[in-house]
Scaffold this active site. Structure first.
Site, PDB file in Angstrom:
ATOM      1  N   LYS A 194     -16.585 -16.256 -35.303  1.00 44.97           N
ATOM      2  CA  LYS A 194     -17.198 -15.902 -36.569  1.00 44.97           C
ATOM      3  C   LYS A 194     -18.082 -17.027 -37.082  1.00 44.97           C
ATOM      4  CE  LYS A 194     -12.849 -13.697 -37.897  1.00 44.97           C
ATOM      5  NZ  LYS A 194     -11.710 -13.825 -38.850  1.00 44.97           N
ATOM      6  N   GLY A 195     -17.867 -18.237 -36.544  1.00 41.17           N
ATOM      7  CA  GLY A 195     -18.448 -19.445 -37.119  1.00 41.17           C
ATOM      8  C   GLY A 195     -19.962 -19.478 -37.233  1.00 41.17           C
ATOM      9  N   GLU A 238     -24.483 -20.519 -31.520  1.00 40.15           N
ATOM     10  CA  GLU A 238     -23.145 -21.089 -31.743  1.00 40.15           C
ATOM     11  C   GLU A 238     -23.181 -22.043 -32.935  1.00 40.15           C
ATOM     12  OE1 GLU A 238     -20.141 -20.875 -31.728  1.00 40.15           O
ATOM     13  OE2 GLU A 238     -19.330 -21.494 -29.793  1.00 40.15           O
ATOM     14  N   ASP A 239     -22.057 -22.209 -33.585  1.00 37.98           N
ATOM     15  CA  ASP A 239     -21.993 -23.116 -34.735  1.00 37.98           C
ATOM     16  C   ASP A 239     -21.864 -24.573 -34.286  1.00 37.98           C
ATOM     17  OD1 ASP A 239     -19.436 -22.710 -33.698  1.00 37.98           O
ATOM     18  OD2 ASP A 239     -18.481 -22.317 -35.629  1.00 37.98           O
ATOM     19  N   ASP A 296     -17.893 -28.359 -29.030  1.00 32.14           N
ATOM     20  CA  ASP A 296     -16.836 -29.359 -29.083  1.00 32.14           C
ATOM     21  C   ASP A 296     -16.538 -29.779 -27.643  1.00 32.14           C
ATOM     22  OD1 ASP A 296     -14.842 -30.679 -30.775  1.00 32.14           O
ATOM     23  OD2 ASP A 296     -13.382 -29.346 -29.863  1.00 32.14           O
ATOM     24  N   LYS A 349     -20.566 -32.233 -31.040  1.00 35.00           N
ATOM     25  CA  LYS A 349     -19.784 -33.473 -31.081  1.00 35.00           C
ATOM     26  C   LYS A 349     -19.729 -34.027 -29.670  1.00 35.00           C
ATOM     27  CE  LYS A 349     -16.443 -31.688 -34.324  1.00 35.00           C
ATOM     28  NZ  LYS A 349     -15.006 -31.468 -34.543  1.00 35.00           N
ATOM     29  N   PHE A 392     -13.763 -33.251 -38.153  1.00 34.94           N
ATOM     30  CA  PHE A 392     -13.665 -31.811 -38.327  1.00 34.94           C
ATOM     31  C   PHE A 392     -14.467 -31.399 -39.560  1.00 34.94           C
ATOM     32  CE2 PHE A 392     -11.835 -27.730 -39.400  1.00 34.94           C
ATOM     33  CZ  PHE A 392     -11.732 -27.132 -38.157  1.00 34.94           C
ATOM     34  N   ARG A 403     -15.824 -20.860 -45.136  1.00 36.36           N
ATOM     35  CA  ARG A 403     -17.030 -20.389 -44.441  1.00 36.36           C
ATOM     36  C   ARG A 403     -18.185 -20.160 -45.407  1.00 36.36           C
ATOM     37  NH1 ARG A 403     -15.420 -19.051 -39.218  1.00 36.36           N
ATOM     38  NH2 ARG A 403     -13.380 -18.068 -38.987  1.00 36.36           N
TER      39      ARG A 403
HETATM   40  P1  5GP Z   1     -15.233 -25.621 -27.462  1.00 31.42           P
HETATM   41  O1  5GP Z   1     -16.605 -26.243 -27.394  1.00 31.42           O
HETATM   42  O2  5GP Z   1     -14.147 -26.661 -27.523  1.00 31.42           O
HETATM   43  O3  5GP Z   1     -14.990 -24.602 -26.390  1.00 31.42           O
HETATM   44  O4  5GP Z   1     -15.063 -24.783 -28.815  1.00 31.42           O
HETATM   45  C1  5GP Z   1     -15.926 -24.916 -29.882  1.00 31.42           C
HETATM   46  C2  5GP Z   1     -15.343 -24.120 -31.029  1.00 31.42           C
HETATM   47  O5  5GP Z   1     -14.310 -24.883 -31.658  1.00 31.42           O
HETATM   48  C3  5GP Z   1     -16.380 -23.862 -32.106  1.00 31.42           C
HETATM   49  O6  5GP Z   1     -17.063 -22.659 -31.892  1.00 31.42           O
HETATM   50  C4  5GP Z   1     -15.523 -23.834 -33.348  1.00 31.42           C
HETATM   51  O7  5GP Z   1     -15.001 -22.542 -33.551  1.00 31.42           O
HETATM   52  C5  5GP Z   1     -14.382 -24.778 -33.056  1.00 31.42           C
HETATM   53  N1  5GP Z   1     -14.644 -26.115 -33.636  1.00 31.42           N
HETATM   54  C6  5GP Z   1     -14.883 -27.259 -32.963  1.00 31.42           C
HETATM   55  N2  5GP Z   1     -15.096 -28.304 -33.795  1.00 31.42           N
HETATM   56  C7  5GP Z   1     -15.004 -27.788 -35.040  1.00 31.42           C
HETATM   57  C8  5GP Z   1     -15.146 -28.383 -36.358  1.00 31.42           C
HETATM   58  O8  5GP Z   1     -15.423 -29.576 -36.568  1.00 31.42           O
HETATM   59  N3  5GP Z   1     -14.999 -27.536 -37.401  1.00 31.42           N
HETATM   60  C9  5GP Z   1     -14.708 -26.203 -37.240  1.00 31.42           C
HETATM   61  N4  5GP Z   1     -14.576 -25.472 -38.341  1.00 31.42           N
HETATM   62  N5  5GP Z   1     -14.571 -25.619 -36.028  1.00 31.42           N
HETATM   63  C10 5GP Z   1     -14.724 -26.408 -34.938  1.00 31.42           C
HETATM   64 MG    MG Z   2     -13.401 -21.471 -35.399  1.00 31.07          MG
END
Ligand code: 5GP
Ligand code: MG
Length: 178
Positions: A42-43, A98-99, A102, A130, A151, A164
């Protein structure tokens, strides 16, 4: 400012500038080619809404919700698709929105999945990244900005489904996590 927020990292004007820069690069690269904007729920809902309004080509919109699991020392992980596209992506230009990136796990698997389905091209637009947290290397063609390993919430990003709706991106007060 919301009472749970300790610090604002990006205010509305700063976000607008970041989104504008991302949109400009996308407009320059795709020209008149039609794209399918894949909003990752949803982000990325708020970022997507702002970004697609700045795109000049024909834009179809579809939604996906996915997570990854099963990463071992030798396994490359499995993608779990909670909500899938309605669009047949074969032969189309997919732009994943994507938001935040990570570990990079979910997006790298998602990119592979869309290529497997025969998309003409698959690129990623992410508002935030990040780099310190990266486990899987995933090429992000359009990146808003990098942030430190903290975070963040707001502008679509949640903590326990809250925040959100904040128009800025910030860091929560430590006591919120207690
Ligand atoms: P990854 O890259 O580890 O597969 O997943 C990324 C997801 O982790 C993002 O789409 C988000 O939903 C969540 N995420 C990672 N870092 C953060 C953060 O600093 N804040 C928030 N709200 N979600 C995060
Ligand atoms: Mg999330």
């Amino acid at each position: 400012m919301h009472k749970d927020i300790e610090k604002v990292l990006f205010n509305e004007a700063q976000i607008e500038e970041i989104v504008g820069n991302v949109a400009e690069k996308i407009n320059n690269d795709y020209g008149d080619s039609e794209i399918v904007a894949i909003v990752i729920l949803k982000g990325s809902l708020v970022f997507s809404a702002d970004l697609i309004r700045r795109l000049d080509m024909n834009v179809q919109v579809d939604f996906m919700q996915a997570s990854s699991y099963g990463f071992g020392t030798e396994s490359s992980g499995v993608i779990k698709i909670k909500k899938d596209l309605e669009t047949d992506i074969r032969g189309k230009h997919a732009l994943i929105i994507e938001d935040i990136i990570d570990s990079g796990r979910t997006l790298s698997l998602l990119k592979e999945e869309l290529k497997k389905r025969g998309a003409a091209s698959v690129k990623i637009a992410s508002l935030l990244s990040k780099p310190a947290r990266r486990v899987v290397d995933v090429e992000t063609e359009y990146l808003g900005t990098e942030i430190p390993d903290e975070f963040v919430v707001g502008y679509g990003l949640d903590y326990a489904e809250r925040y959100r709706n904040l128009p800025y991106i910030g860091i929560l007060k430590p006591e919120v996590y207690l």
